[in-house]
Each structure stands twice: as structure tokens, then as C-alpha cells.
Design a protein around this motif. Sequence first.
Motif, PDB file in Angstrom:
ATOM      1  N   ALA A 138       0.831  -1.207   0.000  1.00  0.00           N
ATOM      2  CA  ALA A 138       0.000   0.000   0.000  1.00  0.00           C
ATOM      3  C   ALA A 138       0.864   1.256   0.000  1.00  0.00           C
ATOM      4  CB  ALA A 138      -0.927  -0.002   1.204  1.00  0.00           C
ATOM      5  N   LYS A 139       0.464   2.221  -0.831  1.00  0.00           N
ATOM      6  CA  LYS A 139       1.097   3.533  -0.860  1.00  0.00           C
ATOM      7  C   LYS A 139       0.074   4.658  -0.648  1.00  0.00           C
ATOM      8  CE  LYS A 139       5.200   1.905  -1.808  1.00  0.00           C
ATOM      9  NZ  LYS A 139       6.256   1.945  -0.768  1.00  0.00           N
ATOM     10  N   THR A 140      -1.190   4.342  -0.863  1.00  0.00           N
ATOM     11  CA  THR A 140      -2.265   5.331  -0.702  1.00  0.00           C
ATOM     12  C   THR A 140      -3.314   4.766   0.245  1.00  0.00           C
ATOM     13  OG1 THR A 140      -1.944   6.156  -2.947  1.00  0.00           O
ATOM     14  CG2 THR A 140      -4.032   6.708  -1.862  1.00  0.00           C
ATOM     15  N   LEU A 141      -3.613   5.526   1.314  1.00  0.00           N
ATOM     16  CA  LEU A 141      -4.662   5.146   2.256  1.00  0.00           C
ATOM     17  C   LEU A 141      -5.905   5.996   1.977  1.00  0.00           C
ATOM     18  CD1 LEU A 141      -2.989   4.774   5.781  1.00  0.00           C
ATOM     19  CD2 LEU A 141      -3.753   2.978   4.238  1.00  0.00           C
ATOM     20  N   ILE A 142      -6.945   5.338   1.490  1.00  0.00           N
ATOM     21  CA  ILE A 142      -8.230   6.015   1.343  1.00  0.00           C
ATOM     22  C   ILE A 142      -9.017   5.716   2.616  1.00  0.00           C
ATOM     23  CG2 ILE A 142     -10.277   6.287  -0.101  1.00  0.00           C
ATOM     24  CD1 ILE A 142      -8.698   5.048  -2.393  1.00  0.00           C
ATOM     25  N   TYR A 143      -9.497   6.756   3.237  1.00  0.00           N
ATOM     26  CA  TYR A 143      -9.949   6.656   4.629  1.00  0.00           C
ATOM     27  C   TYR A 143     -11.424   7.041   4.744  1.00  0.00           C
ATOM     28  CZ  TYR A 143      -9.493   7.564   9.739  1.00  0.00           C
ATOM     29  OH  TYR A 143      -9.607   7.572  11.103  1.00  0.00           O
ATOM     30  N   ALA A 144     -12.195   6.178   5.433  1.00  0.00           N
ATOM     31  CA  ALA A 144     -13.611   6.463   5.695  1.00  0.00           C
ATOM     32  C   ALA A 144     -13.806   6.517   7.205  1.00  0.00           C
ATOM     33  CB  ALA A 144     -14.502   5.391   5.062  1.00  0.00           C
ATOM     34  N   PRO A 145     -13.420   7.614   7.856  1.00  0.00           N
ATOM     35  CA  PRO A 145     -13.419   7.666   9.317  1.00  0.00           C
ATOM     36  C   PRO A 145     -14.823   7.582   9.912  1.00  0.00           C
ATOM     37  CG  PRO A 145     -13.043   9.847   8.416  1.00  0.00           C
ATOM     38  CD  PRO A 145     -13.000   8.892   7.263  1.00  0.00           C
ATOM     39  N   ASP A 146     -14.873   7.073  11.131  1.00  0.00           N
ATOM     40  CA  ASP A 146     -16.140   6.906  11.843  1.00  0.00           C
ATOM     41  C   ASP A 146     -16.184   7.859  13.032  1.00  0.00           C
ATOM     42  OD1 ASP A 146     -18.618   5.732  12.495  1.00  0.00           O
ATOM     43  OD2 ASP A 146     -17.689   4.259  13.817  1.00  0.00           O
ATOM     44  N   ARG A 147     -17.306   8.527  13.202  1.00  0.00           N
ATOM     45  CA  ARG A 147     -17.593   9.340  14.375  1.00  0.00           C
ATOM     46  C   ARG A 147     -16.440  10.291  14.736  1.00  0.00           C
ATOM     47  NH1 ARG A 147     -21.037   5.556  18.643  1.00  0.00           N
ATOM     48  NH2 ARG A 147     -22.962   5.526  17.451  1.00  0.00           N
ATOM     49  N   ALA A 148     -15.948  10.202  15.991  1.00  0.00           N
ATOM     50  CA  ALA A 148     -14.957  11.168  16.481  1.00  0.00           C
ATOM     51  C   ALA A 148     -13.672  11.145  15.672  1.00  0.00           C
ATOM     52  CB  ALA A 148     -14.652  10.902  17.952  1.00  0.00           C
ATOM     53  N   LEU A 149     -13.366  10.031  15.012  1.00  0.00           N
ATOM     54  CA  LEU A 149     -12.144   9.955  14.211  1.00  0.00           C
ATOM     55  C   LEU A 149     -12.139  10.971  13.081  1.00  0.00           C
ATOM     56  CD1 LEU A 149     -11.721   6.077  14.025  1.00  0.00           C
ATOM     57  CD2 LEU A 149     -10.228   7.686  15.234  1.00  0.00           C
ATOM     58  N   ARG A 150     -13.286  11.523  12.751  1.00  0.00           N
ATOM     59  CA  ARG A 150     -13.355  12.529  11.686  1.00  0.00           C
ATOM     60  C   ARG A 150     -12.708  13.848  12.080  1.00  0.00           C
ATOM     61  NH1 ARG A 150     -19.627  10.819  11.067  1.00  0.00           N
ATOM     62  NH2 ARG A 150     -19.301   8.929   9.857  1.00  0.00           N
ATOM     63  N   TYR A 151     -12.429  14.031  13.367  1.00  0.00           N
ATOM     64  CA  TYR A 151     -11.916  15.316  13.825  1.00  0.00           C
ATOM     65  C   TYR A 151     -10.399  15.413  13.808  1.00  0.00           C
ATOM     66  CZ  TYR A 151     -16.621  16.515  15.346  1.00  0.00           C
ATOM     67  OH  TYR A 151     -17.960  16.804  15.367  1.00  0.00           O
ATOM     68  N   VAL A 152      -9.697  14.332  13.454  1.00  0.00           N
ATOM     69  CA  VAL A 152      -8.245  14.407  13.352  1.00  0.00           C
ATOM     70  C   VAL A 152      -7.820  13.808  12.009  1.00  0.00           C
ATOM     71  CG1 VAL A 152      -7.772  14.403  15.819  1.00  0.00           C
ATOM     72  CG2 VAL A 152      -7.988  12.229  14.611  1.00  0.00           C
ATOM     73  N   PRO A 153      -6.778  14.365  11.384  1.00  0.00           N
ATOM     74  CA  PRO A 153      -6.312  13.834  10.102  1.00  0.00           C
ATOM     75  C   PRO A 153      -5.477  12.579  10.311  1.00  0.00           C
ATOM     76  CG  PRO A 153      -4.995  15.719  10.728  1.00  0.00           C
ATOM     77  CD  PRO A 153      -6.057  15.584  11.777  1.00  0.00           C
ATOM     78  N   ILE A 154      -5.739  11.572   9.525  1.00  0.00           N
ATOM     79  CA  ILE A 154      -4.977  10.327   9.668  1.00  0.00           C
ATOM     80  C   ILE A 154      -3.510  10.538   9.316  1.00  0.00           C
ATOM     81  CG2 ILE A 154      -5.451   9.525   7.316  1.00  0.00           C
ATOM     82  CD1 ILE A 154      -5.727   6.694   8.488  1.00  0.00           C
ATOM     83  N   ALA A 155      -3.227  11.537   8.461  1.00  0.00           N
ATOM     84  CA  ALA A 155      -1.834  11.811   8.087  1.00  0.00           C
ATOM     85  C   ALA A 155      -0.991  12.206   9.281  1.00  0.00           C
ATOM     86  CB  ALA A 155      -1.802  12.918   7.027  1.00  0.00           C
TER      87      ALA A 155
END
Length: 886
Positions: A604-621
Amino acid sequence: MQRQLITSWVAGVLLGGGLVLGGGLEPGVAQVVTDPKTAADQLFQQGIQQFQVSQFREALQSWEQALAIYREIGDLQGEAASLGNLGIAYLSLGQYQRAIDYYEQYLAIAREIGDRQGEANSLGNLGIAYFSLGQYQRAIDYHEQSLAIAREIGDRQGEAASLGSLGIAYDSLGQYQRAIDYHEQSLAIKREIGDRQGEANSLGNLGIAYFSLGQYQRAIDYHEQSLAIKREIGDRQGEANSLGNLGNAYDSLGQYQRAIDYHEQQLAIAREIGDRQGEANSLNNLAAVSEQLGDYDQALAFYQQGLTLFREIQARDGEGKALGNIGGVLGQQNQPELAIIFYKQSVNLREAIRSDLRGLSLELQQSYTDTVASDYRSLADLLLQQGRIPEALRVLDLLKVQELDNFLSGMRGSNNSRQGVPSLPPETAIAVNYNDLVDRAIRNSQDLRQLEQPGIPLTPAELERLASLQTDQDQLLQAFNAFVDSPAIQSHLDELKVKDPDETDRNLALTNLSDLQNNLADLNQNAVLLYPLILGDRLELILVTPNTPPIRRTSPIAAADLNRLVGELRYTLSDPNRDAQAPAQKLYDVLIRPLAEDLVAVGAKTLIYAPDRALRYVPIAALHDGQHWLAETYRTYNITAASIDDLNATPTPEPHILAAAFTTGEYTITVGSNTYPYSGLPNTAKELAQLQTLTPQNRLTTYQDTAFTPAIIRLRANSHHIVHLATHAQFEPGPPEQSFILFGDGSIKTLADLKAGWLNLTNVDLVVLSACETALDGTLKDGAEILALGYLMQQAGSKSTLASLWKVDDGGTQALMGYFYEALLDGHQSKAEALHQAQLALIQAPERTERGSFVVVTDAQGKAIDPTQLSHPYYWAPFILIGNGR
């Protein structure tokens, strides 16, 4: 498992229809008269008296006789009143569709003869009937029409009834404070006009609203006041409702025996007066207490009886709760395959109700979602535990669509999301068998009621039929009890049991999953899709790859603990003087580390992210593995359910750009009860200058300050491929009317305006908001406002959106945007790669500065920013790309 209690509403049904009748008759006594009009009036009045003492069937007979006479003599007013009251009687008996038929006839005549009072009454009663069917939008529409007429003609009693009914509807949608406001208005009017029945109803409905808010002792106080009045005036149905609601309150306080006593009293009265809804409610609530006490067999028996009644009277909300409750009990009895079947039926029924809510405000749709989402999560939880990952993905997709659909209305999810949750063939067979039993029980119950009416003599044939039905009823009870253990059902359950933990197909053709995997492969970005699901006791992680079955991993962290981690990380990310690395590593350990080896294995080189609930408030990067930020290893971008089908849309190779900036000026913006002071952003002028350097003049259009207006953006946006708005934007949890974008002339447009179609972006590949902020009041919500921004831009036509999660630094943003557009326009990189390159540039700012390859960045006062500071994620991490990453 979250037990779903069912409250017993009293909606303040209106008796009458404009007739003013005198004279009192003993219930059940008809006088012999020769004048047809007088005879009809007496029958009509007799029906009212019978209804008032809960003799619903006797009232039906009286009003049907009166109706026949009124029609024969051409008395339209009497005909209309009889139709209205027949509707009320059928409503009280739980025959909602039949009640609607009568109300519609009543409404037509009332309008024909200009009877405004009757029109208001019929509209209000139609609202009550549609509410009982779980069609809340139609209910609210009818009640608002009724309220308007009542106020117009000065009908205080009708006004109070409409206010109370609106309160009931809003409570059912999770708008408890709004419900209380309506009930308090209703109560004040009823006390003013001396309406004791109405006063009791309003007190009971206030008790239910406070129960919903968890204020159980206050709820008890209201219900006890209501119960006293209902007993005083002889309102048996109201008495039963109050008893049931007291039972719910004592159940929630852990006083289970007291709760049982109240529910059993309600059940006895409901059966005595033929109140099918009340009977179903009390059975469901007795089941909930039994479940709490660990008597699962008794709980199932009660839930099944309640389910049969709810389905018979077409009370969809009650049926959905009963199905979910049965699923919960079966789950606790370690029968996950069977529990899944009932949860699927519950979720699909909720989807049908939700489809009917699309015309309501977004706030109300979101509130309804909050009241039912536990069944979605419970279903996904069970599917994951069974290793049925493709089906769990479907529910996850549906849950995300659910959240946004209720926030925004009219959400388009991935290909099959609107079709609900499909069933495997063995599940279908089991559900058909069970529903056949329920339908047989309904027919048996209906036939028994016809033959068991008091005072009606039976023929020998009817007596024989009655005995047969009673025998069948006993056999049905045995059939329900033996259902799970029957050979046919066991055979189907054996087909569902997981034999191979790697088995993910489960004989179900999930075309949306294969389509998604094909899309990932076609991206040619070594892309994978990460779906986290926050459950009460753990975080489930699902990784979808192009060429392997979905991968499931689990982090044993409670939802409350995860929320604390997210809150801690967000706090440190929003200030460059705070150490973000430690909390970033903690969140990495639960969100990424369980999948780290899998990510390496699939390349994997690209993470496509579908965050749930509170996880939407911080960037996965901005997560950290102990040595590197995630942004140093992976391209990342977020998707909404709307973009799952659009991963591969190709951007325009030589885009035309519209860029606008708010560089100078001062504005104070008031939205609702909030006031926001804003100043111009000096470095946004440099952003525009950078774009002019990177873009051929004939492909760039710019507007600045007062020339940057909503009108010009609306006019010119769709003739460009990139729309760059360098200005303040505020995104608040709550109604979309509270989230907005500020323009250079001091005006704003809200998310609600975007939803209403203010912008057309069908030619646009990317919308950039380079100075927005997601505001929080100290608590993490579900992040729907973040998803909403990306989705609304997609709904308007844009393929993707770049926006920030917190208030960003003006100078740092200028630098990030400069590197982003350099990669996007000069290097012809994908949007995801361009953002990745820009993030790396700021992370590596100290090294690049030493090599002389990093631009000098200044703050709002023109002072150079220390390059070592720019490596803090405060500067490079706030921007997330939502939608298509190509």
C-alpha cells in the motif's frame, strides 16, 4: 445491547367535528324516537359517551348507525362528524389505515361545507394516524396545517391539541427539548380553558420527554400527576398509558419489580378496552424488564407477542424496535446467526422509515438517526465477529449514508446502499418461516376478536370455529417456542455457521465490494480503503485491498477511551507549541499498527480513509509510528459514501482556476446565537500571487476582498476546473445553517445554502477552502459536519474538496498551498500526491532551508516563521482531501 423501551403517547385526539349536541344518555342506551335527525344525534352522542369510558367497539357501532342515518337524510355536517369519530375509534383500536380512510372522507366534506373547525380536526387526526404508522414527516405536515387553522379561527382547544401532537412527533425524532416546549405551550392552554383530559395528556407527554432526557424522577412526577387526573375523569386508556410510562421510569431506575407491576396493570387495561397499541407497548416493556433480569426465554416470548401486534396494526417504529430487541436477546443467548437475521429486518424497516423523512429538516433527520443507529452498529458488530466482512462493509456504508442522509437529506451513497441490508439465502428462508408464524398469529388474533366480542351470541358453527382458533393459538405459542430447535431452522442455521475464518463470500454476491476492489485496482496508486468502526468495547478495522479478501483487525479500546485519545491529539495538533507526537503515536497504535504488516504485505502507498464518528476530527496523516508521521509513508485522503463510486474520475489536465481571497477588512458575523469576529488574511494575497506565477494568465481568474462576493462565485465557478477560496469558513456540529463560508464583502453562505443548490460545480474537479475551521465546544460529536462539507461540494458537482480541520496559520497555509499547486499544476500529479508532496515539504522544512530550497514563510505581521516550527503538524496536517484523489 441497548434495550429499546416503548413509551405510550396520548396525542390529544379531538372528539366532535363541529356538532354541538345536548342531552346525556347512559352508555349503551338508545332512546326510541321517530325523527331520523334526532335519532342520529342521540346515537352520535351515545358514541361519544361510550368512547369516553374506553368502550371503543360500542362507540363504533353507535357512530356507524348515526352515519347511515345522516347519509340517508343528507346531513353533511353529521356525516362528517361521524366519519371523524369513526376514525378516532379505529385509531384507538390500532387500525391506522382504516382510520386514515375515515379522516380523509371527513376532511373532504369539511372543506366542501366550509367547516374550518372540522378541517382542522381532520388534519390533526390524520397527523396522529400517520405518526402511528411511523410516517413522521407527513404527521408534522398535517399537525402544522391543523395548528394554523386552529389559531386562525381562535380554537384554543384545537391549538393545544396540535401543539401537543407536534411535541409527540419531535420527541420521537429525538428533539426532546423542542418537544418539551410544545408540550408546555399545550399544557398552559389546556389549564387556561379548563380541559382536564388535555391537561392530563400534556402532563404525561412531558413525562415522556423528560424520560427521554434521562430525568427519571422528574418523569415520574409528571406521570403521577397525569395518572391522578385520568383516574379522576375515568380515562381508562390514559390510565393504562400512564401506568406503562411509570413502569419504564422505574425500570430505568433499576426498580424492576415495581416496573413489572405497572406494566402488568397497563397490559390488563389495554386488553380489557381493546387497545392494541397499548397492549403491544406493555408486552415490549415487560420483555425489556425480563431481559434486564436475565430471563431471556420470557423476554423473547413477550417480544414476539409484541412484534405480532405491532405488525398487525402497522406500527413500524414499534415493529422495528421489537425486531432489534429480539436480535439483542438472541445475541446474548449466543445465537449470532439468528440475531443477525432479526437485526437485518430491523435495519431495513428503519431504512423504510428514514426514506419517508427526507422532506424534514436536516436536524430532525439527524435526530431520528441517533435514536436508531444502535441497531446498525449492533448488526455490524455481529457480522464482524462472524467474519462476514463484506456484509459488515455494507452496513458500515449504510451507516455512513444514514448519518449524512439525516444531516443533509437526499444522500446518494454507493451503488446498493439505498437497498438496505441484503440477506443470505438461508437467512431469507428462516425469516420467511418466522414471518409466516407471525402472519398466522395475526390472522388467528383477528378471527378470535371477532368471535369473542362480549354480548354477541354465537351459532354452533361459530362456537366450533372459536374452539379451533383457541387450539391454534396454543399451537402457535408452542411453534414460537420450538422455532429455533426445529430441524428445518437448524439446518439453515448450520449453513450460516462460520466454518472457515477466511471465508468472506458467504454465498452472497456483493457486487458493490467487487466494484470497489476494481476501482482500487484501476486507480494505479497502490491504494487501499480503511474502514474503522467504533463500538462500545473495541475499534474494528477493515482494510479493503484490490486483490485480496477484506482484512479485519481489532483494537481492544473502549469508545470512551478512543474519544479521549482523539480529543488529546486534536488539542495538541491545534497549537504548534504543544507536543503532538506522543498522542499521535497512541492513536497510531490502535488505528494503524494492527494493520501495519498487512499494509506492507499488499504494498500500500495510498490510504483512502472512511473515518467513523470522532475519528473525523483528526487527520490520519498526523498519526506517528514512533519514527515517522504517517504522511511521510502514505498518501492519504478521505471519502464519503457518495464518492465510493467515483474514485477513478479523471481530472482536467490543464485546469482553469478561479481564485478568490479575503485579504483585508474586519467583519463581525452573527449566525444563530453565535457571533464571530473576522479579520482579513494578508497571506492570502500571496496565495493568489503564487497561483499567478504557476498558472498561465488565460487560465486564472481572481477576485479579492469586496469583489469576492457570493454572486460572482455563483456566476463564474462552473466555468473553471478548480475553485480556490482563501477565506474564513466555520463548520459547527449541529444544523447545517450554523456552518458557513465568509466572502470578501462580509456576506456568508451556509451549508444549508449549499444543500439547497446555491452552487453548480458540475465542471469542477476541486474546491479548495484554505482557511476553514471546525469548531468544538469541548466535546466530540459525530463529525457529520465534516463529511457534510465534502459531500455537499460533491452534490453540487465537484469531484473533491480540500479543507482544514482547525484554524490554520495564514503563513503556513500560504506555504502549503504553494507546494500543493506546484505539484498539481507543474508536475501534473494527482491531487492526493500533490497534497502528499506539500506535506512532505513542510515536514522537511528545516532540511530544505539548510539546502536553500525552502521558501521564506511569514506570519500575519510579516515576520519570518522559524522553519523548524513548520514541521509541526499544526502547519501541514490540517488540510484533508475529501472525495476523488486523482
